[in-house]
Design an enzyme around this catalytic site. Structure first.
Site, mmCIF file in Angstrom:
data_model
loop_
_atom_site.group_PDB
_atom_site.id
_atom_site.type_symbol
_atom_site.label_atom_id
_atom_site.label_comp_id
_atom_site.label_asym_id
_atom_site.label_seq_id
_atom_site.Cartn_x
_atom_site.Cartn_y
_atom_site.Cartn_z
ATOM 1 N N SER A 131 -11.508 -14.119 28.324
ATOM 2 C CA SER A 131 -10.696 -12.898 28.173
ATOM 3 C C SER A 131 -11.008 -11.879 29.260
ATOM 4 O O SER A 131 -12.135 -11.817 29.761
ATOM 5 C CB SER A 131 -10.958 -12.247 26.818
ATOM 6 O OG SER A 131 -10.765 -13.150 25.784
ATOM 7 N N GLU A 246 -12.216 -24.328 19.718
ATOM 8 C CA GLU A 246 -12.490 -22.996 19.165
ATOM 9 C C GLU A 246 -11.705 -22.794 17.865
ATOM 10 O O GLU A 246 -12.233 -22.297 16.879
ATOM 11 C CB GLU A 246 -12.109 -21.913 20.183
ATOM 12 C CG GLU A 246 -12.334 -20.497 19.648
ATOM 13 C CD GLU A 246 -12.117 -19.418 20.708
ATOM 14 O OE1 GLU A 246 -11.461 -19.681 21.732
ATOM 15 O OE2 GLU A 246 -12.617 -18.307 20.496
HETATM 16 C C1 LIG Z 1 -15.464 -11.162 17.498
HETATM 17 C C2 LIG Z 1 -14.785 -11.561 18.777
HETATM 18 C C3 LIG Z 1 -15.404 -12.444 19.629
HETATM 19 C C4 LIG Z 1 -14.792 -12.808 20.844
HETATM 20 N N1 LIG Z 1 -15.459 -13.637 21.685
HETATM 21 C C5 LIG Z 1 -14.910 -13.960 22.885
HETATM 22 C C6 LIG Z 1 -15.637 -14.753 23.822
HETATM 23 O O1 LIG Z 1 -16.777 -15.158 23.578
HETATM 24 N N2 LIG Z 1 -15.074 -15.025 25.025
HETATM 25 C C7 LIG Z 1 -13.819 -14.587 25.350
HETATM 26 O O2 LIG Z 1 -13.351 -14.918 26.431
HETATM 27 N N3 LIG Z 1 -13.099 -13.818 24.479
HETATM 28 C C8 LIG Z 1 -13.628 -13.492 23.268
HETATM 29 N N4 LIG Z 1 -12.929 -12.690 22.388
HETATM 30 C C9 LIG Z 1 -11.646 -12.150 22.816
HETATM 31 C C10 LIG Z 1 -10.447 -12.662 22.064
HETATM 32 O O3 LIG Z 1 -10.129 -13.989 22.408
HETATM 33 C C11 LIG Z 1 -9.295 -11.688 22.384
HETATM 34 O O4 LIG Z 1 -9.667 -10.433 21.853
HETATM 35 C C12 LIG Z 1 -7.987 -12.118 21.795
HETATM 36 O O5 LIG Z 1 -7.503 -13.254 22.445
HETATM 37 C C13 LIG Z 1 -6.931 -10.998 21.877
HETATM 38 O O6 LIG Z 1 -6.817 -10.501 23.165
HETATM 39 P P1 LIG Z 1 -6.890 -8.921 23.463
HETATM 40 O O7 LIG Z 1 -8.099 -8.392 22.765
HETATM 41 O O8 LIG Z 1 -6.789 -8.750 24.927
HETATM 42 O O9 LIG Z 1 -5.644 -8.293 22.739
HETATM 43 P P2 LIG Z 1 -4.151 -8.252 23.316
HETATM 44 O O10 LIG Z 1 -3.719 -9.611 23.697
HETATM 45 O O11 LIG Z 1 -4.049 -7.188 24.342
HETATM 46 O O12 LIG Z 1 -3.356 -7.814 22.038
HETATM 47 C C14 LIG Z 1 -3.235 -6.448 21.627
HETATM 48 C C15 LIG Z 1 -2.312 -6.417 20.417
HETATM 49 O O13 LIG Z 1 -0.994 -6.876 20.808
HETATM 50 C C16 LIG Z 1 -0.590 -7.964 19.996
HETATM 51 N N5 LIG Z 1 0.141 -8.960 20.789
HETATM 52 C C17 LIG Z 1 -0.191 -9.439 22.017
HETATM 53 N N6 LIG Z 1 0.708 -10.353 22.407
HETATM 54 C C18 LIG Z 1 1.614 -10.468 21.416
HETATM 55 C C19 LIG Z 1 2.778 -11.260 21.236
HETATM 56 N N7 LIG Z 1 3.206 -12.149 22.167
HETATM 57 N N8 LIG Z 1 3.480 -11.109 20.078
HETATM 58 C C20 LIG Z 1 3.073 -10.220 19.118
HETATM 59 N N9 LIG Z 1 1.971 -9.433 19.245
HETATM 60 C C21 LIG Z 1 1.257 -9.568 20.364
HETATM 61 C C22 LIG Z 1 -1.893 -8.571 19.491
HETATM 62 O O14 LIG Z 1 -1.705 -9.302 18.306
HETATM 63 C C23 LIG Z 1 -2.763 -7.341 19.280
HETATM 64 O O15 LIG Z 1 -2.481 -6.728 18.056
HETATM 65 C C24 LIG Z 1 -13.511 -12.302 21.181
HETATM 66 C C25 LIG Z 1 -12.875 -11.396 20.309
HETATM 67 C C26 LIG Z 1 -13.511 -11.029 19.133
HETATM 68 C C27 LIG Z 1 -12.814 -10.048 18.218
#
Ligand SMILES: Cc1cc2nc3c(=O)[nH]c(=O)nc-3n(C[C@H](O)[C@H](O)[C@H](O)COP(=O)(O)OP(=O)(O)OC[C@H]3O[C@@H](n4cnc5c(N)ncnc54)[C@H](O)[C@@H]3O)c2cc1C
Length: 395
Positions: A131, A246
């Site tokens: 991410s 995952e």
């Molecule tokens: C506890 C935890 C552990 C994690 N560990 C890791 C890790 O070890 N390595 C790693 O790489 N990542 C990790 N992550 C990251 C995780 O994979 C991302 O947080 C997740 O994929 C969401 O991406 P974002 O946070 O950028 O949110 P965004 O993608 O920016 O989303 C923001 C909001 O928009 C909504 N949204 C986005 N796109 C759409 C769509 N097409 N349709 C409808 N709604 C949408 C989402 O649902 C969300 O509500 C972790 C996250 C958590 C919470």
């Protein structure tokens, strides 16, 4: 569907139980429990070392790589028995559950020889650097660049939410190697030494007050080409192996919720007589957990027949996040004002529960998968799949 163990499954369960009865550690904290995280991490390392020593380190990896060569059904039996003894979820899941299978599927013999043994024995630990601040749900939009320089790649960019990166020795990294290709096509997968010069890990503090995950800054980090996993610009396909594993690992997380303890808390706090609403809520949590178990069984049965699950893991992930939120809110209501007076297990679980709606793919994205693959609704529009990454508008 018959849920009783077949004779061979029963024999495997007996073998697993005999091992666990003899070796389960007395102390094994959870990463969501509010316990001292450094101590919990040490406990998880020690437990993985014990498992590896006795041949239980990675059940489904091939025996030639130090695994036990078992199938998904045995994995579920094993998970059930681990969970019954409170050792069901490990902080080393990224390494054992995600990196290991990716190395087995895509690694060269040299890479497998170099990395799998130390990973299995917890001599080296791993984190996931996928991410970015601008690429989460739309992971293929990642902007971290890797540019070839002689036998090395020079990597620049920022990763975020990297669980455990403050502890780990290696990371799996996806970076853009050809921006002139469409966004899914110009990505390459690397194995990154977290001690390499130019890597800065900054822990993020969550609302639990703890730091499970981190920002990772990459400034002119040199990665040898020998640490590339898979073909150049084929990293998206390699990453799919990681992400599929995952999702499987996330599905099994219902083990994290201890229903009997929740019931005991609600009953005790109600002086032995929960009211009708509390009974109703407990019954709902119980039935949803049971549905999750049955869905899990469906996934396993598919895997057992060599069929890859599709939308089931999304339904499971969605349902798991909902039931975790519901159960922890119920615990908070049972505790009432007491919940505010002192921190404890349930308070910590309550504060961590929203993360389940995000980690491993957000609930909204899982709903889209269900809409498309279960309900057969038209695919979400996307205008950027065929265009060169460098031509896409970016903020
Ligand atoms: C506890 C935890 C552990 C994690 N560990 C890791 C890790 O070890 N390595 C790693 O790489 N990542 C990790 N992550 C990251 C995780 O994979 C991302 O947080 C997740 O994929 C969401 O991406 P974002 O946070 O950028 O949110 P965004 O993608 O920016 O989303 C923001 C909001 O928009 C909504 N949204 C986005 N796109 C759409 C769509 N097409 N349709 C409808 N709604 C949408 C989402 O649902 C969300 O509500 C972790 C996250 C958590 C919470």
């Amino acid at each position: 569907m018959d849920f009783t163990d077949s004779p061979s499954e029963a024999a495997f369960r007996a073998e697993a139980v005999a091992f666990l009865e003899a070796h389960v550690p007395e102390e094994f904290g959870s990463y969501t429990s509010g316990d001292d995280q450094e101590k919990v991490y040490e406990q998880h390392l020690a437990w993985q070392k014990t498992l590896a020593q006795h041949g239980w380190g990675a059940l489904t990896w091939p025996e030639s790589y130090g695994g036990r060569g078992k199938g998904p059904i045995e994995q579920i039996i094993w998970n059930e028995e681990l969970s019954k003894r409170g050792v069901g979820h490990s902080m080393l899941t990224v390494g054992i559950g995600m990196v290991g299978p990716t190395l087995v599927a895509h690694g060269t013999p040299e890479q497998q020889e170099r990395y799998l043994g130390p990973l299995l024995r917890a001599d080296e630990t791993w984190c996931q650097l996928f991410s970015e601040p601008g690429a989460g749900s739309d992971l293929a939009g990642l902007a971290t660049r890797a540019v070839r320089d002689g036998d090395d790649w020079v990597v620049n960019g920022q990763k975020t939410w990297c669980s455990g990166a403050q502890h780990n020795d290696f990371g799996i990294l996806i970076a853009r190697t050809d921006p002139s290709l469409p966004k899914h096509k110009g990505i390459t997968f690397f194995l990154l030494d977290m001690k390499a010069p130019g890597i800065e890990v900054r822990p993020l503090i969550e609302m639990t007050g703890e730091s499970h995950f981190n920002e990772v800054f990459l400034n002119d980090v040199r990665v040898p080409d020998s640490a590339r996993l898979g073909e150049l610009n084929a990293g998206w396909a390699v990453a799919q192996t990681t992400l599929m594993n995952e999702r499987m690992a996330m599905g099994g997380l219902s083990n994290l919720l201890h229903f009997d303890e929740l019931k005991a808390l609600v009953v005790e706090e109600a002086g032995g007589h929960p009211d009708a609403t509390q009974r109703d809520e407990l019954a709902k949590v119980y039935s949803q957990l049971r549905c999750l178990e049955l869905l899990n069984a469906r996934v396993v049965s598919k895997l057992g027949r060599g069929v890859m699950p599709t939308a089931e893991s999304s339904v499971m992930k969605l349902a798991l996040a909902r039931v975790m939120t519901k159960a922890n809110a119920l615990a908070m209501r049972a505790l009432g004002p007491k919940a505010l007076l002192r921190p404890g297990y349930w308070q910590n679980e309550y504060l961590f529960a929203p993360a389940f709606h995000i980690a491993g793919g957000t609930s909204e994205v899982q709903k889209t998968v269900c809409a498309e693959r279960v309900l057969g609704l038209p695919r979400e529009e996307s205008s950027d799949r065929q265009r060169a990454f460098e031509e896409l508008p970016r903020s």
